[in-house]
Structure formats: C-alpha cells, structure tokens
Design an enzyme around this catalytic site. Structure first.
Site, PDB file in Angstrom:
ATOM      1  N   LYS A   1       0.839  -1.202   0.000  1.00 58.23           N
ATOM      2  CA  LYS A   1       0.000   0.000   0.000  1.00 58.23           C
ATOM      3  C   LYS A   1       0.876   1.254   0.000  1.00 58.23           C
ATOM      4  CE  LYS A   1      -0.239  -0.483   5.005  1.00 58.23           C
ATOM      5  NZ  LYS A   1      -1.062  -0.910   6.144  1.00 58.23           N
TER       6      LYS A   1
ATOM      7  N   ARG B   1     -10.888  -0.756  14.935  1.00 60.93           N
ATOM      8  CA  ARG B   1     -10.848   0.001  13.688  1.00 60.93           C
ATOM      9  C   ARG B   1     -11.789  -0.732  12.746  1.00 60.93           C
ATOM     10  NH1 ARG B   1      -5.032   0.962  10.786  1.00 60.93           N
ATOM     11  NH2 ARG B   1      -5.376  -1.208  10.242  1.00 60.93           N
TER      12      ARG B   1
ATOM     13  N   TYR C   1      14.146  31.136   4.107  1.00 59.22           N
ATOM     14  CA  TYR C   1      12.881  31.754   4.525  1.00 59.22           C
ATOM     15  C   TYR C   1      12.908  31.989   6.035  1.00 59.22           C
ATOM     16  CZ  TYR C   1      10.809  30.556   0.006  1.00 59.22           C
ATOM     17  OH  TYR C   1      10.516  30.465  -1.329  1.00 59.22           O
TER      18      TYR C   1
HETATM   19  C1  LIG Z   1      -0.310  -1.802   6.777  1.00 57.25           C
HETATM   20  C2  LIG Z   1      -0.886  -3.045   7.299  1.00 57.25           C
HETATM   21  C3  LIG Z   1      -0.070  -4.177   7.461  1.00 57.25           C
HETATM   22  C4  LIG Z   1       1.443  -4.138   7.319  1.00 57.25           C
HETATM   23  O1  LIG Z   1       1.958  -3.582   8.506  1.00 57.25           O
HETATM   24  P1  LIG Z   1       3.526  -3.471   8.807  1.00 57.25           P
HETATM   25  O2  LIG Z   1       3.568  -3.138  10.251  1.00 57.25           O
HETATM   26  O3  LIG Z   1       4.077  -2.393   7.960  1.00 57.25           O
HETATM   27  O4  LIG Z   1       4.131  -4.797   8.514  1.00 57.25           O
HETATM   28  C5  LIG Z   1      -0.681  -5.353   7.844  1.00 57.25           C
HETATM   29  N1  LIG Z   1      -2.018  -5.409   8.065  1.00 57.25           N
HETATM   30  C6  LIG Z   1      -2.823  -4.343   7.927  1.00 57.25           C
HETATM   31  C7  LIG Z   1      -4.291  -4.480   8.191  1.00 57.25           C
HETATM   32  C8  LIG Z   1      -2.290  -3.118   7.562  1.00 57.25           C
HETATM   33  O5  LIG Z   1      -3.080  -2.053   7.441  1.00 57.25           O
END
Ligand SMILES: *Cc1c(COP(=O)(O)O)cnc(C)c1O
Length: 378
Positions: A38, A132, A265
């Site tokens: 992602k 969540r 700046y």
């Molecule tokens: C992003 C995510 C992961 C991966 O998490 P990491 O800690 O980066 O390994 C796994 N499961 C869900 C539901 C996530 O949102």
C-alpha cells in the site's frame, strides 16, 4: 554514479530478496508472505516492488485501496490482491472486473457486497481489540451468518494486532488476548461447519515478536523493506534485515556564508563564523519533513553535515564547512550509506519525531525510483 537527476530513490532489489528469504526462514513453511504494498509500497514504488516480489515467487499481496489494487493488476500482478480498506459500493464493479479481494469491514458491509448481485471475493475482517475495521470478535453468530450471503466467495478471515511492537508485559498480554479472540472465532466457525478459508493476523511486528504463530499468511510491510519503525525497537527474533531504499539528492551550488549573515525563509539560521554552505535539490514536497529545519542531518562524501535554515518546498541548505572537497553535482544522502557512514530510515524518522513508516510512505512522486545492484563486497 547511477543517474543524473535532482533527487531520487535507489532501490536495492537484492536486499528485498534477502529480506524475503530471512522471513521465509522465520515463519512456518506453510505460511505465505503477503506483502503490504500500500501507499506506493511504502514509497518504494508499487509496480517495481510488486513485480520484483512476484518474480521471487510471491503470489498474494495486500493494499489499502481499490485504486492501488487496480494499479498492480495493470502492472501485471496476477495473484490475489486483498484490499484492506473500505471500497465504496460504486466501485464494486471494479472488484469484479479486476478480480480483487475485498475486506468485509462489518456485517452490514457484507450485505452491501452481496447485494451487488455478482460473485465477489472477500476476506472477513475481525476486530479483536483495535476497534478500527472488522466485525466484533464476540459476535460469533453474526460472523457465521456472513457465509449465508450466496454472492460472497469467502476465502479468508483475518484480524490486526495493534500493540505487537510493544514487548512489555502489558503489550504482550493484550496481543495474546487478541490472538485468543481470533482463535476462538476460527474455532466457532469450524464448529458451525464452516471451513476452507485462510487465516492471518500478523504484520511485521506480529511476525518479529510472535514468530511461533502459525497462520496461512503474514502481511509483511515495513520490515520486508528492511526497516524498523523506530531505532529503539527491540524485537524477539533478531533476524538480520537489509534496507531496500536509499534517498539521495544533488548539490546545486556551494557558496560562502559570512559571519552574521542569515539564510533561507524566515532567516532562521545565522552564521556565527565564516562558513561554506550548499543548496540541495530536495525539499518538503519530496517528503523531507519541514520539521527537520535546523535539526536534521545528511551525509556528503562520507561526512555528516547538518541541515541549516528552513526546509523549502523543493530545496534545502546544508552546512558543508568541514568538507574540503565539495561541489555542485555531489550526492547528498538522507537515507542510506555514504562511504562508511549510514543513516537508517528509522533514525531519519526519529529526528522528525515520527516513524519510518510515515517518512517512507510520504516520499514524493517527483523522486525518480531506480534499481541498483549490490557491489561484490556487500
Ligand atoms: C499496513 C498493514 C499491514 C502491514 O503492517 P507493517 O507493520 O508495515 O508490517 C498489515 N495489516 C494491515 C491491516 C495493515 O493495514
């Protein structure tokens, strides 16, 4: 010298392959890695990372959004792509068209997915304490009833751990409770005669701190990229991981700064002695947090150099007074190695009061992403 641009990311795919092997040795042979790619593969570049992992034999992936999933399909990812977040009913046709797997975020959403009227692949999210996404783990009957929706092709059931990075007694107790809740949902489904679905609950820290769990998938994100969230993290299994990403930019010009002169700046930095400074072609639009103004540092020709003045959108200034040989065109390393020195993503993030996950996932689209090879001695 790998490229000529202003600011870029170097991706070491050998290190990615190395990390995959390390994790495959840590988890059960029956457990498959489902990389989390992602947010543009945590800033690394989703197409490149996805394709490279697929070439290494990885088949299943997870992403946050339907558009991330479609991008991967278009890039040639052929296996299962699980969308971890909510997808609007207006986009259900995309789930079907691109053969994507959608998370069921609760039982109401299961009905909406079913009402689409055509078969859709889904994994059911179970809320075991993070509160969540997911149907509450105490609703055993409602979870089982989701199987009555004829259009749902339910191929998985999963949950998510929220303190798996916390190895204190209270952290471990909460995580073990989440795991027990998840197992009781699975048992209850089996008792209701429901079988044939895959299970998963671990992310990176779930695997690193609870390596003896045995589920069908491990959803590995940050650690697969060879990075821990914070430089202070201690993990139960101390596997060796190698960072995949380096973040670099080029010096545009070098100039003297005289005693009493101020820079940038807001004129927030004033020279207290005769100095030599350099303007670097990277800024907050590329993902260098403005928080690092007058605070962060980088590496030039193997030397540590402070970031001075306010970070701009496209540029920043560094103090190169201690470097005798430095000129426009030289490389500045923000994350990665410069000769015998290295800045870890977690250290860079820690300076900016955040975790490496945030820094990496916000690296900008202007950065060119290029693949580099290990040198023989690495
Ligand atoms: C992003 C995510 C992961 C991966 O998490 P990491 O800690 O980066 O390994 C796994 N499961 C869900 C539901 C996530 O949102």
């Amino acid at each position: 010298m790998y490229q000529t641009g202003r600011a870029w990311i170097e991706l070491n795919i050998d290190n990615l392959a190395y990390n995959v092997k390390q994790f495959q040795q840590l988890i059960y042979p029956s457990c498959k890695i489902m990389p989390a790619i992602k947010a543009n593969a945590y800033g690394h570049g989703a197409d490149l990372i996805g394709k490279s992992l697929q070439d290494m034999g990885i088949q299943d992936f997870c992403v946050a959004t339907v558009d991330e999933a479609i991008e991967l399909r278009k890039a040639g990812i052929t296996g299962q792509i699980l969308i971890l977040g909510y997808t609007s009913p207006y986009r259900f046709s995309d789930l079907s068209h691109y053969c994507l797997t959608q998370t069921v975020v609760d039982r109401l959403y299961a009905k909406q997915l079913n009402d689409y009227g055509q078969p859709l692949y889904v994994h059911i999210g179970i809320d075991t304490g993070m509160h969540r996404l997911g149907e509450r783990s105490d609703n055993h009957a409602d979870i089982g009833n989701i199987w009555k929706f004829n259009n749902l092709r339910i191929t998985g059931v999963f949950s998510h751990l929220c303190v798996s990075d916390d190895t204190s007694d209270t952290g471990r107790q909460f995580t073990l409770k989440q795991i027990a809740e998840f197992n009781s949902v699975i048992d209850s489904l089996h008792k209701q005669g429901i079988n044939g679905f895959k299970t998963h609950i671990q992310g990176s820290y779930g695997v690193l701190n609870y390596p003896s769990l045995n589920y069908d998938y491990a959803r590995l994100g940050i650690a697969l990229y060879g990075v821990l969230s914070s430089p202070y993290d201690k993990t139960v299994s101390s596997i060796n991981l190698k960072p995949v990403l380096s973040l670099k930019a080029r010096i545009q010009c070098v100039k003297p700064l005289h005693t009493g002169e101020s820079i940038g700046y807001g004129l927030t930095y004033t020279a207290e002695k005769e100095m030599k400074i350099a303007a670097v072609a990277i800024g907050y639009a590329d993902g260098i947090p403005r928080e690092l103004s007058n605070k962060g540092y980088a590496l030039v020709n193997g030397e540590k150099v402070p970031i001075i003045g306010r970070i701009c959108m496209d540029q920043l200034l560094i103090d190169v007074s201690n470097l005798s040989l430095v000129s426009s065109g030289d490389e500045v390393v923000f994350i990665g190695k410069s000769r015998d020195k290295e800045i870890l993503a977690s250290e860079f993030a820690n300076h900016a009061n955040t975790i490496s996950n945030e820094i990496l996932s916000r690296l900008g689209n202007r950065l060119e992403r290029i693949i580099v090879k290990n040198k023989m001695e690495d």
